[in-house]
Scaffold this motif. Structure first.
Motif, PDB file in Angstrom:
ATOM      1  N   ARG A   1      81.581  38.651 128.029  1.00  0.00           N
ATOM      2  CA  ARG A   1      81.299  40.133 129.153  1.00  0.00           C
ATOM      3  C   ARG A   1      80.567  40.004 129.722  1.00  0.00           C
ATOM      4  NH1 ARG A   1      81.064  45.361 126.887  1.00  0.00           N
ATOM      5  NH2 ARG A   1      79.716  46.507 127.953  1.00  0.00           N
TER       6      ARG A   1
ATOM      7  N   GLU B   1      78.546  42.595 132.619  1.00  0.00           N
ATOM      8  CA  GLU B   1      78.328  43.820 133.125  1.00  0.00           C
ATOM      9  C   GLU B   1      77.729  44.137 134.531  1.00  0.00           C
ATOM     10  OE1 GLU B   1      74.630  46.143 131.521  1.00  0.00           O
ATOM     11  OE2 GLU B   1      76.054  46.035 129.634  1.00  0.00           O
TER      12      GLU B   1
ATOM     13  N   LEU C   1      77.023  36.822 127.482  1.00  0.00           N
ATOM     14  CA  LEU C   1      76.840  37.800 127.963  1.00  0.00           C
ATOM     15  C   LEU C   1      76.469  37.643 130.063  1.00  0.00           C
ATOM     16  CD1 LEU C   1      76.741  41.270 128.827  1.00  0.00           C
ATOM     17  CD2 LEU C   1      74.327  40.684 126.643  1.00  0.00           C
TER      18      LEU C   1
ATOM     19  N   ARG D   1      74.875  39.193 132.953  1.00  0.00           N
ATOM     20  CA  ARG D   1      74.301  40.364 133.278  1.00  0.00           C
ATOM     21  C   ARG D   1      73.799  40.719 134.384  1.00  0.00           C
ATOM     22  NH1 ARG D   1      71.491  41.311 128.044  1.00  0.00           N
ATOM     23  NH2 ARG D   1      71.956  43.411 127.094  1.00  0.00           N
TER      24      ARG D   1
ATOM     25  N   VAL E   1      85.211  49.814 132.992  1.00  0.00           N
ATOM     26  CA  VAL E   1      85.721  49.146 131.884  1.00  0.00           C
ATOM     27  C   VAL E   1      87.175  48.298 132.469  1.00  0.00           C
ATOM     28  CG1 VAL E   1      85.728  47.702 130.018  1.00  0.00           C
ATOM     29  CG2 VAL E   1      84.316  50.161 129.930  1.00  0.00           C
TER      30      VAL E   1
ATOM     31  N   THR F   1      82.431  45.177 133.113  1.00  0.00           N
ATOM     32  CA  THR F   1      82.284  46.931 132.699  1.00  0.00           C
ATOM     33  C   THR F   1      81.147  46.646 133.285  1.00  0.00           C
ATOM     34  OG1 THR F   1      81.047  48.286 131.479  1.00  0.00           O
ATOM     35  CG2 THR F   1      80.412  45.683 130.854  1.00  0.00           C
ATOM     36  N   ASP F   2      80.110  48.422 133.258  1.00  0.00           N
ATOM     37  CA  ASP F   2      78.487  48.206 134.483  1.00  0.00           C
ATOM     38  C   ASP F   2      77.828  48.630 133.404  1.00  0.00           C
ATOM     39  OD1 ASP F   2      79.325  51.163 135.111  1.00  0.00           O
ATOM     40  OD2 ASP F   2      81.163  50.511 135.180  1.00  0.00           O
ATOM     41  N   ALA F   3      76.381  48.867 133.833  1.00  0.00           N
ATOM     42  CA  ALA F   3      75.200  49.341 133.254  1.00  0.00           C
ATOM     43  C   ALA F   3      75.415  50.626 133.049  1.00  0.00           C
ATOM     44  CB  ALA F   3      73.993  49.057 134.080  1.00  0.00           C
TER      45      ALA F   3
END
Length: 396
Positions: A172, A174, A74, A76, A294, A287-289
């Motif tokens: 993933r 983000e 992941l 971020r 998505v 995706t985004d916070a």
């Protein structure tokens, strides 16, 4: 009466090997070292976060050797920086640094001019997008002595950050927020699936969202039909209701559709180098916070992009959007089972006009009604029972 609990103070230090007459540092047992690599990898895969894994690398040589084998990663993204800042940071980077020092920093390439213009059109500028340069970059950064740019943070591309992972299967990424600035109370969500180009996209929007009060108990009435629902306001007479056009509603929905497609195609363009380098990928999600958009790619779609290069837009750094067929569902007033009311609820299902028969068979399934998490998945299921309006859009 003596306590049955062992004296925990004797367990602070490693135990000596049995039978050692005069234990030395070399004869002590470190029980953590007795854990198998497979168990440690299971823990690392549960951690997933790339910055946390970067910190794990500095714990021991064993950890540093195991982290590249992590399958679930992941990333971020923390902030938006200008391309000029990113370039200067990359130019000043010391090539002799350890391979996993890059795990503390991430840059995603610029979200280009069309997205900036649409963001300004849709709503107020986000605090993360205040750069005055022509394009901006998304970044995860960290402070390091002697290796910082003017903002005190060093940045690197996602390809650099992830290049030392050899076995990534599920990735993933983000973003800190959705690219499209929207007014408070407005709902805009999209989901897009890509191969070498757009496979399908679903967009859900509402001009306003009304949440129920604490004492409200709402009940959704079943229309009694499996096909089209009758509009509660009585204005569904075979054509799009007048409320769809009034007060700038049509213009707003056109902007929602075009801007969501541009955001999706820009995200897809950014992923090329990662997909090309990591051939073990089974799933990739960007995706985004905010949960605004998505982008998803499965193993077959990832392989398609490697075999068939994408067509880039000549005007900007994004994937070319092909000619499209669209189906639209609209409800002036849509009340969900949890009491939430969507005003001007609009659902748009999009796929290329010239799509293979195999992909059409897949997309003719439940891809529209299952595109969003609850409660918006229920909203999509309710909308697809209403009258369907068909539209077309040229490539752009």
């Amino acid at each position: 009466m003596s306590s049955l609990r062992p004296d925990l103070t004797t367990k602070i230090w490693p135990e000596p090997y049995p039978g050692s007459p005069s234990p030395t540092a070399a004869t002590y047992i470190d029980h953590f070292d007795r854990l198998p690599d497979s168990l440690l990898l299971l823990v690392f895969n549960k951690i997933g976060d790339v910055k946390a894994l970067g910190r794990c690398c500095v714990v021991s040589r064993r950890f540093q050797a195991l982290v590249p084998q992590v399958e679930n990663v992941l990333v971020r993204v923390d902030c938006v920086i200008s391309d000029d800042d990113a370039s200067s940071a990359a130019g000043s980077s010391d090539k002799s640094r350890g391979p996993f020092s890059n795990l503390f920093r991430l840059v995603l390439c610029g979200i280009v001019k069309p997205l900036q213009a649409l963001g300004q059109f849709l709503g107020p500028k986000r605090s993360t997008s205040t750069s005055t340069s022509s394009s901006s970059s998304l970044a995860v950064g960290s402070e390091e002595d002697g290796e910082t740019d003017q903002g005190g943070v060093t940045h690197h591309s996602p390809t650099q950050v992830l290049k030392n992972f050899n076995e990534i299967r599920f990735l993933r990424i983000e973003l800190p927020s959705g690219e499209l600035g929207i007014d408070d109370g407005v709902l805009l969500k999209w989901r897009a699936d890509f191969g070498s180009t757009l496979d399908n996209c679903v967009i859900l929007g509402a001009s306003s969202v009304i949440h129920p009060g604490p004492a409200k108990n709402s009940v959704v009435q079943d229309s009694g039909t499996d096909g089209f629902c009758v509009n509660n306001s009585g204005d569904d007479n075979g054509s799009i209701p007048e409320s769809f056009y009034t007060n700038g509603g049509l213009k707003l929905r056109v902007v929602w559709t075009i801007s969501s497609l541009i955001a999706a195609s820009a995200r897809h363009y950014l992923l090329q180098p990662i997909i090309a380098e990591h051939k073990t990928l089974d799933s990739l999600v960007l995706t985004d916070a905010d949960g605004q958009g998505v982008l998803c790619m499965n193993r077959d779609q990832l392989e398609e992009l490697r075999v068939k290069p994408l067509s880039a837009s000549s005007a900007s750094k994004r994937t070319l959007v092909p000619a499209l067929n669209m189906r639209l569902w609209y409800a002036p007033h849509l009340e969900l089972p949890n009491g939430v009311v969507l005003k001007g609820a609009t659902l748009v299902a999009i796929r290329p006009s010239e799509q293979s028969v195999a992909k059409k068979e897949i997309s003719d399934g439940s891809w529209v009604s299952t595109a969003f998490e609850e409660p918006y998945g229920t909203a999509a299921k309710m909308l697809v029972k209403r009258r369907t309006y068909c539209l077309e859009m040229n490539s752009f």
